[in-house]
Design a protein around this motif. Structure first.
Motif, PDB file in Angstrom:
ATOM      1  N   TYR A   3       0.974  -6.600   5.876  1.00 51.62           N
ATOM      2  CA  TYR A   3       2.112  -6.359   6.744  1.00 51.62           C
ATOM      3  C   TYR A   3       3.425  -6.072   6.027  1.00 51.62           C
ATOM      4  O   TYR A   3       4.445  -5.887   6.690  1.00 51.62           O
ATOM      5  CB  TYR A   3       2.320  -7.570   7.668  1.00 51.62           C
ATOM      6  CG  TYR A   3       1.222  -7.757   8.670  1.00 51.62           C
ATOM      7  CD1 TYR A   3       0.953  -6.792   9.637  1.00 51.62           C
ATOM      8  CD2 TYR A   3       0.426  -8.900   8.651  1.00 51.62           C
ATOM      9  CE1 TYR A   3      -0.061  -6.962  10.562  1.00 51.62           C
ATOM     10  CE2 TYR A   3      -0.592  -9.086   9.578  1.00 51.62           C
ATOM     11  CZ  TYR A   3      -0.834  -8.103  10.526  1.00 51.62           C
ATOM     12  OH  TYR A   3      -1.844  -8.272  11.440  1.00 51.62           O
ATOM     13  N   PRO A  23       6.514  -4.353   4.873  1.00 46.25           N
ATOM     14  CA  PRO A  23       7.059  -3.080   5.384  1.00 46.25           C
ATOM     15  C   PRO A  23       6.961  -1.921   4.397  1.00 46.25           C
ATOM     16  O   PRO A  23       6.911  -0.760   4.813  1.00 46.25           O
ATOM     17  CB  PRO A  23       8.521  -3.434   5.692  1.00 46.25           C
ATOM     18  CG  PRO A  23       8.522  -4.911   5.923  1.00 46.25           C
ATOM     19  CD  PRO A  23       7.479  -5.462   4.996  1.00 46.25           C
ATOM     20  N   ASP A  24       6.962  -2.224   3.104  1.00 49.15           N
ATOM     21  CA  ASP A  24       6.857  -1.148   2.118  1.00 49.15           C
ATOM     22  C   ASP A  24       5.443  -0.598   2.018  1.00 49.15           C
ATOM     23  O   ASP A  24       5.231   0.456   1.400  1.00 49.15           O
ATOM     24  CB  ASP A  24       7.295  -1.661   0.744  1.00 49.15           C
ATOM     25  CG  ASP A  24       8.780  -2.020   0.719  1.00 49.15           C
ATOM     26  OD1 ASP A  24       9.519  -1.516   1.604  1.00 49.15           O
ATOM     27  OD2 ASP A  24       9.189  -2.796  -0.168  1.00 49.15           O
ATOM     28  N   SER A  55       2.730  -1.358   4.833  1.00 50.65           N
ATOM     29  CA  SER A  55       2.093  -1.177   6.135  1.00 50.65           C
ATOM     30  C   SER A  55       2.792  -0.105   6.963  1.00 50.65           C
ATOM     31  O   SER A  55       4.017   0.058   6.919  1.00 50.65           O
ATOM     32  CB  SER A  55       2.107  -2.500   6.907  1.00 50.65           C
ATOM     33  OG  SER A  55       1.584  -2.333   8.200  1.00 50.65           O
ATOM     34  N   LYS A  56       2.011   0.625   7.720  1.00 53.60           N
ATOM     35  CA  LYS A  56       2.541   1.614   8.651  1.00 53.60           C
ATOM     36  C   LYS A  56       2.480   1.121  10.102  1.00 53.60           C
ATOM     37  O   LYS A  56       2.811   1.884  11.022  1.00 53.60           O
ATOM     38  CB  LYS A  56       1.746   2.916   8.523  1.00 53.60           C
ATOM     39  CG  LYS A  56       1.885   3.578   7.152  1.00 53.60           C
ATOM     40  CD  LYS A  56       1.103   4.879   7.092  1.00 53.60           C
ATOM     41  CE  LYS A  56       1.256   5.544   5.718  1.00 53.60           C
ATOM     42  NZ  LYS A  56       0.512   6.817   5.637  1.00 53.60           N
ATOM     43  N   PRO A 113       3.584  -0.435  13.501  1.00 50.57           N
ATOM     44  CA  PRO A 113       4.925  -0.482  14.103  1.00 50.57           C
ATOM     45  C   PRO A 113       5.525  -1.882  14.143  1.00 50.57           C
ATOM     46  O   PRO A 113       6.752  -2.028  14.158  1.00 50.57           O
ATOM     47  CB  PRO A 113       4.698   0.068  15.511  1.00 50.57           C
ATOM     48  CG  PRO A 113       3.236  -0.121  15.776  1.00 50.57           C
ATOM     49  CD  PRO A 113       2.561   0.034  14.450  1.00 50.57           C
ATOM     50  N   ALA A 142       4.996  -4.206  11.807  1.00 47.19           N
ATOM     51  CA  ALA A 142       4.777  -4.802  10.486  1.00 47.19           C
ATOM     52  C   ALA A 142       5.925  -5.717  10.083  1.00 47.19           C
ATOM     53  O   ALA A 142       5.711  -6.815   9.561  1.00 47.19           O
ATOM     54  CB  ALA A 142       4.584  -3.706   9.442  1.00 47.19           C
TER      55      ALA A 142
END
Length: 310
Positions: A32, A34-35, A37-38, A40, A42
């Motif tokens: 998860y 953010p750098d 996971s894609k 929404p 995350a």
């Protein structure tokens, strides 16, 4: 405010070791972050994972969380006790104030702001032990004489990693005279041990009275059915009644009928004040199974002007 199940967030059991918690956090961080996971959601999921790990990775916070939340489930309405900030201390490290500020209100209520845990540098977690409830089964006679019972208690205890283990403790308990069904006996300091030097909780014993062959309990009152011969009911009599505290004599008034109740004050379970003895009268007819018995019934039918159905 909803209760947050941090174990559910990390996908680990409540008895998970510190290493299992760390592995679960790393796995979810890879999923998860953010750098990476894609997804929404995350960023929101990563905040939940960080918050759960901030609590469960520290033995003090984890023990405190388990101590308060052992009876709650995820999503259940939750309000910390008004005195939640009293008697608890923990050390802080791992996440910066800025990171902790992004955690939920649930976290802030317990660990962050006013009313939450107090921060005192590296002082250790300290919490009072919880009260323990248990039942004790007694004979009715024990209410009159008192008794001593040995109880085996299953108590929760947190280890150094904050995991709850169950231990067995045997305890000899003196039951005082005069206890009754449903009464709570509080034994101070005999509950679950405190953590970090906190005081132990209390043991709350709920009294249960075993069924008696003749007597029923109603608080401190005793109740029983008292059979009477027809002549005892019609003429009045002194009859003996056996009680756990000894035999007593009861006066039956003339003309007593089945269904009538007599109250003998002070002859129930001892106490201050003692209970009463309630006697439900029941007239029992002797069988007409001998010539003499039949003659007596025939004489009554002939000589008594009595109609039970006027």
């Amino acid at each position: 405010m909803e209760f947050h199940d941090y174990y559910q967030t990390l996908g680990v059991d409540r008895n998970a070791s510190a290493d299992e918690i760390k592995k679960a956090f790393r796995r979810l961080a890879r999923k998860y972050h953010p750098d990476i996971s894609k997804a929404p959601d995350a960023e929101a999921r990563m905040k939940e994972v960080n918050e759960a790990y901030a609590v469960l990775s520290e033995p003090e916070k984890r023990a405190a969380y388990d101590h308060l939340g052992q009876n709650y489930q995820a999503g259940q309405d939750f309000r910390p006790p008004p005195d939640w900030g009293e008697g608890f201390e923990f050390s802080t490290h791992g996440f910066s104030p800025g990171e902790e500020a992004e955690f939920s209100d649930f976290f802030s209520q317990l660990f962050g702001g006013p009313g939450g845990f107090r921060r005192h540098g590296e002082r250790h977690f300290r919490a009072p032990g919880t009260d323990v409830r248990a039942e004790v089964m007694l004979d009715l006679e024990d209410s009159f004489t008192g008794a001593t019972r040995q109880l085996s208690l299953q108590l929760p205890q947190a280890d150094a990693q904050g995991r709850v283990r169950w231990t067995t403790r045997n305890l000899n308990v003196k039951i005082p005279q005069g206890v009754h069904e449903g009464q709570i006996i509080r034994l101070a300091g005999q509950g679950a041990p405190g953590m970090g030097g906190g005081p132990p909780g209390d043991l709350l014993l709920e009294v249960r009275i075993k069924p008696h062959a003749r007597l029923r309990t109603e608080g401190r009152d005793l109740r029983m059915t008292l059979p009477l011969a027809p002549w005892e009911a019609a003429l009045g009599a002194m009859v003996e009644v056996d009680l756990p505290g000894g035999r007593i004599k009861v006066r039956i008034p003339e003309g007593a009928q089945s269904g009538r109740q007599l109250r003998v004050r002070g002859k129930g379970i001892p106490g201050a004040p003692p209970g009463d003895l309630l006697l439900d009268l029941q007239v029992v007819l002797p069988p007409a199974d001998t010539p003499t018995a039949r003659q007596l019934y025939e004489a009554m039918a002939r000589d008594l002007a009595f109609d039970p159905r006027p």
